[in-house]
Design an enzyme around this catalytic site. Structure first.
Site, PDB file in Angstrom:
ATOM      1  N   ASN A 234      36.592  63.346  34.144  1.00 48.88           N
ATOM      2  CA  ASN A 234      36.596  62.274  35.134  1.00 48.88           C
ATOM      3  C   ASN A 234      35.155  61.936  35.514  1.00 48.88           C
ATOM      4  O   ASN A 234      34.543  62.604  36.333  1.00 48.88           O
ATOM      5  CB  ASN A 234      37.425  62.720  36.354  1.00 48.88           C
ATOM      6  CG  ASN A 234      37.599  61.599  37.355  1.00 48.88           C
ATOM      7  OD1 ASN A 234      36.837  60.636  37.359  1.00 48.88           O
ATOM      8  ND2 ASN A 234      38.594  61.726  38.214  1.00 48.88           N
TER       9      ASN A 234
ATOM     10  N   SER B  34      34.415  58.973  36.756  1.00 48.22           N
ATOM     11  CA  SER B  34      34.607  57.604  37.219  1.00 48.22           C
ATOM     12  C   SER B  34      35.277  57.391  38.560  1.00 48.22           C
ATOM     13  O   SER B  34      35.438  56.252  38.974  1.00 48.22           O
ATOM     14  CB  SER B  34      35.392  56.850  36.147  1.00 48.22           C
ATOM     15  OG  SER B  34      36.419  57.656  35.628  1.00 48.22           O
ATOM     16  N   CYS B  35      35.641  58.448  39.275  1.00 46.73           N
ATOM     17  CA  CYS B  35      36.285  58.239  40.577  1.00 46.73           C
ATOM     18  C   CYS B  35      35.273  57.607  41.533  1.00 46.73           C
ATOM     19  O   CYS B  35      34.210  58.166  41.771  1.00 46.73           O
ATOM     20  CB  CYS B  35      36.793  59.560  41.127  1.00 46.73           C
ATOM     21  SG  CYS B  35      37.495  59.395  42.765  1.00 46.73           S
TER      22      CYS B  35
ATOM     23  N   CYS C 222      61.816  18.320  35.332  1.00 48.44           N
ATOM     24  CA  CYS C 222      60.943  17.995  36.461  1.00 48.44           C
ATOM     25  C   CYS C 222      61.777  17.739  37.711  1.00 48.44           C
ATOM     26  O   CYS C 222      62.766  17.015  37.676  1.00 48.44           O
ATOM     27  CB  CYS C 222      60.115  16.757  36.119  1.00 48.44           C
ATOM     28  SG  CYS C 222      59.065  16.195  37.469  1.00 48.44           S
TER      29      CYS C 222
ATOM     30  N   CYS D 139      45.799  18.563  39.172  1.00 52.63           N
ATOM     31  CA  CYS D 139      45.017  17.804  38.201  1.00 52.63           C
ATOM     32  C   CYS D 139      43.900  17.025  38.911  1.00 52.63           C
ATOM     33  O   CYS D 139      42.774  16.958  38.444  1.00 52.63           O
ATOM     34  CB  CYS D 139      45.908  16.852  37.410  1.00 52.63           C
ATOM     35  SG  CYS D 139      44.998  15.969  36.124  1.00 52.63           S
TER      36      CYS D 139
ATOM     37  N   CYS E 154      53.165  24.120  37.415  1.00 53.12           N
ATOM     38  CA  CYS E 154      54.527  23.567  37.475  1.00 53.12           C
ATOM     39  C   CYS E 154      55.520  24.677  37.839  1.00 53.12           C
ATOM     40  O   CYS E 154      55.573  25.699  37.174  1.00 53.12           O
ATOM     41  CB  CYS E 154      54.927  22.953  36.132  1.00 53.12           C
ATOM     42  SG  CYS E 154      56.631  22.371  36.130  1.00 53.12           S
TER      43      CYS E 154
END
Lengths: 410, 423
Positions: free
Chosen positions: B136, B138-139, B346, B356, B390
């Site tokens: 380890n 990376s903690c 739609c 847009c 959408c």
């Protein structure tokens, strides 16, 4: 004739909507839904599969447990079973489990999944009489275990009440066909137009097979004595059968009186409305508080504009279709004149020539086997509720007992 | 009923399936790991074991979640450090797990503050029966700067500590990388050069997840204060995939086995890590939110995916997508794809028009009478933001056109995106 009758009343979920519904599920520790299905369905598991994008896994969970999964998804009164104890009700309303199951089985169908597997033939033969929910289930469960199963069906097509009773808008025959096709693909033979007790003797079947299972259902409508031989009266099951067979192309009079308050009555009144009948009046013996029909069907009928009068019992019928009722509790009377009277006051089973006797509609034997014989009984003539889901449960139970009976030595 | 073999060999050890608990609160003791194995996890990375002299003293509360709209967890913040049980207890748990679950893989995660610690811990977990070791590096929430992500962002320390571990064990081991760095390849290469057999990536991202607006303190609040600490969950998946892809395509690392970590919750997430080169997968946040049971659908879903792909060995899927991630300057910029609007689907909300106009090129026009959008191709650049916003999946990639003056290619050989819908 009526597009409304031919189309499924309830719209299926889209992928987005089914995920929204599955996301409402609280993924409970000890999910109440998974302990309350008579047929042993595990909604918590298939909803979780769906939630974690494993729709195929969800389909496996549904189908392996229930060969009629797509049918139950549509017709089961889920509010009484899986949805009743739903923890989500503590927030707003239960998860729509039936419609989620429908999405999953529709997906299974659309992607042509073949989930069920058949074991090596075990050399044992079984005959099943009747192809309704319990008959189809017991046949499929035994076929999966390697039994050679033949179903005998008196009608021209298989499915029993699923095909000839439940209206098209609630259960399209296309769905019934697909479920039966899956069962036939397990190796089940279905002999149609054959009434056991008339066309074939039960004794022959008992000799030819290692076991015979009676799953004849309750296909005949009850008659009330005052309506006998009245030309304006038809039994609900007969009317539903005719209507479904003709795809809704039946003459609907202007003013119909329906008597009865169960799910069959709801099917009749809603069908009438969807077919364009202007005046549908349903008079029910029970009061609303004690109603037998599922809430969903009752609400659907009311939404279509059916007039439902509760708590009245018919007392007399006069010429011209005039029926008199009186209230069961309060001093009140009612008189209705109708063009057509449909009786939905229960069904009875016909077991003539099958070598069993009925007591209150059920075979007068304990368990599910006729003592000292290789004859078993399932579904409506067995012990338990008379619903599709109980038919499935009964089919599974009887299959288990048949297996134990015939394979006891193993 | 689908049945596929999910077993895969990672750093020379065969796993029944690639799914492992990552070193974290979810693998803190014997009972938890035993339940995980019984739930179907192929392996467990036992919560990081530290040196005896490093005392664990945790804060309370120690977690917080980032939410968005109705989603309860988009990202997750954790302030818990390494295993709080005694070294003896942890080693006893390792021994018992290996004895009772010989067919599952047991990975010991260790963390020291100097070479001697690393050597000692590697020797102890080897003796306790671990199948492999994870270092380890990376903690990001350690209370010592000689430990954790300060080590992982220093390639020389990675090299030195890997060499120390190599000296004291013959077990395969991997170095767990921190994403709190510009280029993960440097510490990863140094780790391999130091003697590591593989890489695990990513550990959590340094973060401040939320700030309490009344108390003016980051969350979680510990007596009026908070600290920077590790961020994980679904939101970090894109970051993890990016680091993994860069390592898998680095000439010095392309043959190194990688264990993928970062926001894995579903079989689809798992498949993405596999397609980008991972032979092993680790999960924490998904388990913290939903429980060990999520492995059932990750396994079954992956089996169905293998079936669909016509693959019998999981190995056959490893790294298939790596070649399709290329530098931006090499992408085909000759064509644009216009949105295709399905007017039956739609529902007339106009969200595509808003996005847009405000976020793209003002190409989506709105018919006020019919309340339906229409794409003006003169303005549209084919970004397809409209399709992403959408809500009913009514917009998908449609007509493909060449930019003026560009040469037409063999359309059949082109691989085009078919949908932008997320559900």
């Amino acid at each position: 004739m009526s597009k409304k009758y031919q189309e499924e009343y309830e719209v299926g979920f889209t992928p987005r909507l089914v995920m929204e519904e599955a996301s409402r599920c609280l993924l409970c520790l000890d999910a109440p839904c998974s302990t309350s299905c008579p047929a042993g369905t595990d909604p918590a598991k298939f909803i979780r599969s769906l939630r974690f994008k494993n729709v195929k896994g969800a389909a496996e969970t549904v189908r392996i447990n229930n060969v009629l999964g797509a049918i139950c998804a549509r017709v089961c009164p889920t509010e009484r079973y899986c949805q009743e104890g739903c923890s989500r009700s503590g927030i707003d309303k239960p998860i729509d489990i039936g419609r989620i199951q429908r999405y999953i089985t529709d997906f299974e169908d659309a992607t042509k999944m073949e989930i069920l597997e058949v074991k090596e033939p075990n050399g044992k033969k079984v005959a099943v009489i009747g192809s309704g929910p319990s008959g189809l289930t017991v046949a499929a469960e035994l076929a999966k275990e390697g039994f050679k199963v033949t179903i005998y069906e008196k009608e021209a097509k298989a499915g029993g009440y699923l095909r000839y009773g439940i209206p098209e808008y609630r259960l399209p025959n296309e769905i019934v066909d697909k479920e039966i096709k899956r069962i036939v693909e397990l190796g089940v033979d279905i002999v149609l137009n054959t009434k056991v007790g008339e066309d074939v003797k039960i004794e022959e079947l008992r000799k030819e097979n290692d076991a015979v299972i009676l799953a004849v259902g309750a296909s005949e409508g009850k008659m009330l004595p005052m309506f006998e031989n009245n030309r304006k009266v038809i039994k609900a099951v007969d009317w539903l059968k005719k209507t479904k067979a003709r795809k809704g192309n039946v003459k609907v009079p202007n003013n119909v009186l329906v008597i009865g308050g169960g799910d069959v009555a709801m099917d009749v009144v809603t069908s009438l409305k969807l077919l364009g009948c202007p005046h549908v009046t349903d008079v029910v013996y029970e009061q609303f508080s004690e109603f037998r029909a599922s809430k969903k069907e009752l609400t659907g009928a009311q939404a279509e504009g059916v007039t439902i009068i509760d708590g009245y019992v018919p007392t007399a019928v006069a010429r011209g279709g005039i029926v008199k009722f009186k209230h069961r509790v309060i001093p009140a009377e009612l008189k209705i004149k109708a063009d057509l009277i449909i009786l939905a006051v229960g069904q009875v089973s016909n077991v003539n020539g099958l070598g069993v006797t009925l007591e209150k509609g059920e075979v007068n034997q304990k368990g599910c086997r006729v003592e000292g014989t290789n004859v078993f009984f399932a579904g409506d003539i067995g012990h338990g509720e008379k619903t599709v889901v109980y038919g499935v449960r009964s089919g599974k139970e009887v299959a288990f007992e048949v297996k134990r009976f015939l394979g006891g030595k193993k | 009923m689908v049945r596929k073999d999910l077993s895969i060999t990672f750093m020379g050890v065969k796993f029944p399936n690639p799914f492992c608990l990552s070193s974290s609160p979810v693998g803190n003791c014997y009972d938890m790991c035993a339940k995980a194995y019984r739930s179907g996890w192929g392996g467990v990375v036992f919560k990081t074991i530290g040196p005896k002299h490093y005392l664990i003293d945790e804060v309370s509360p120690r977690f917080d979640a980032l939410t968005k709209e109705a989603e309860p967890f988009v990202g997750f913040k954790n302030m818990e450090q390494i295993a709080e049980h005694s070294l003896e207890e942890n080693l006893a748990d390792l021994r018992r797990l290996k004895k009772e679950f010989p067919n599952n893989v047991l990975i010991a995660s260790i963390m020291g503050s100097n070479e001697k610690d690393w050597e000692e811990l590697a020797r102890l977990v080897t003796e306790a029966g671990a199948d492999m070791i994870e270092l380890n590096f990376s903690c990001p929430q350690m209370t010592s700067h000689a430990m954790g992500s300060d080590v992982g962002s220093n390639p020389e320390l990675c090299r030195k500590y890997c060499a120390a571990v190599r000296r004291s064990t013959k077990l395969p081991f991997m170095a767990k990388m921190t994403p709190n760095i510009t280029d993960m390849c440097d510490p990863a290469i140094a780790s391999i050069e130091g003697g590591a057999d593989g890489i695990a990536a990513i550990n959590t991202i340094k973060s401040i997840i939320n700030v309490d607006l009344d108390k003016k303190v980051g969350l979680p609040i510990i007596n009026g204060k908070s600290s920077i600490s590790g961020y994980s969950g679904k939101a970090v998946k894109p970051v993890a995939l990016r680091f993994i892809q860069q390592m898998k395509t680095n000439p010095k690392l392309k043959n190194v086995d990688i264990s993928g970590i970062g926001g894995i919750e579903t079989w689809e997430d798992a498949a993405e890590f596999i397609l980008l080169g991972c032979k092993n997968l680790q999960v924490t946040t998904g388990i913290m939110q939903y429980g060990y049971r999520i492995v059932e659908d990750m396994k079954n879903g992956l089996e169905h995916y293998m079936e669909e792909q016509g693959v019998d060995h999981l190995e056959d899927l490893v790294g298939l997508a790596n070649k399709n991630i290329i530098p931006a300057e090499e992408l085909d910029r000759d064509y644009i794809v216009y949105p295709e609007i399905n007017s039956d689907k739609c529902v007339g909300c106009g969200r595509c028009v808003i996005s847009c106009y405000d976020g793209a090129h003002q190409a989506m026009e709105w018919n006020k009478e019919t309340r339906r959008p229409n794409c003006n191709h003169d303005k549209c650049v084919g970004c397809l933001l409209c399709g992403l916003v959408c809500p009913v999946g009514a917009i998908k990639p449609g007509e493909r056109v060449l930019k003026p003056g560009r040469k037409e290619k063999n359309l059949k050989k082109m691989v085009l995106q078919e949908t932008v819908e997320k559900l």
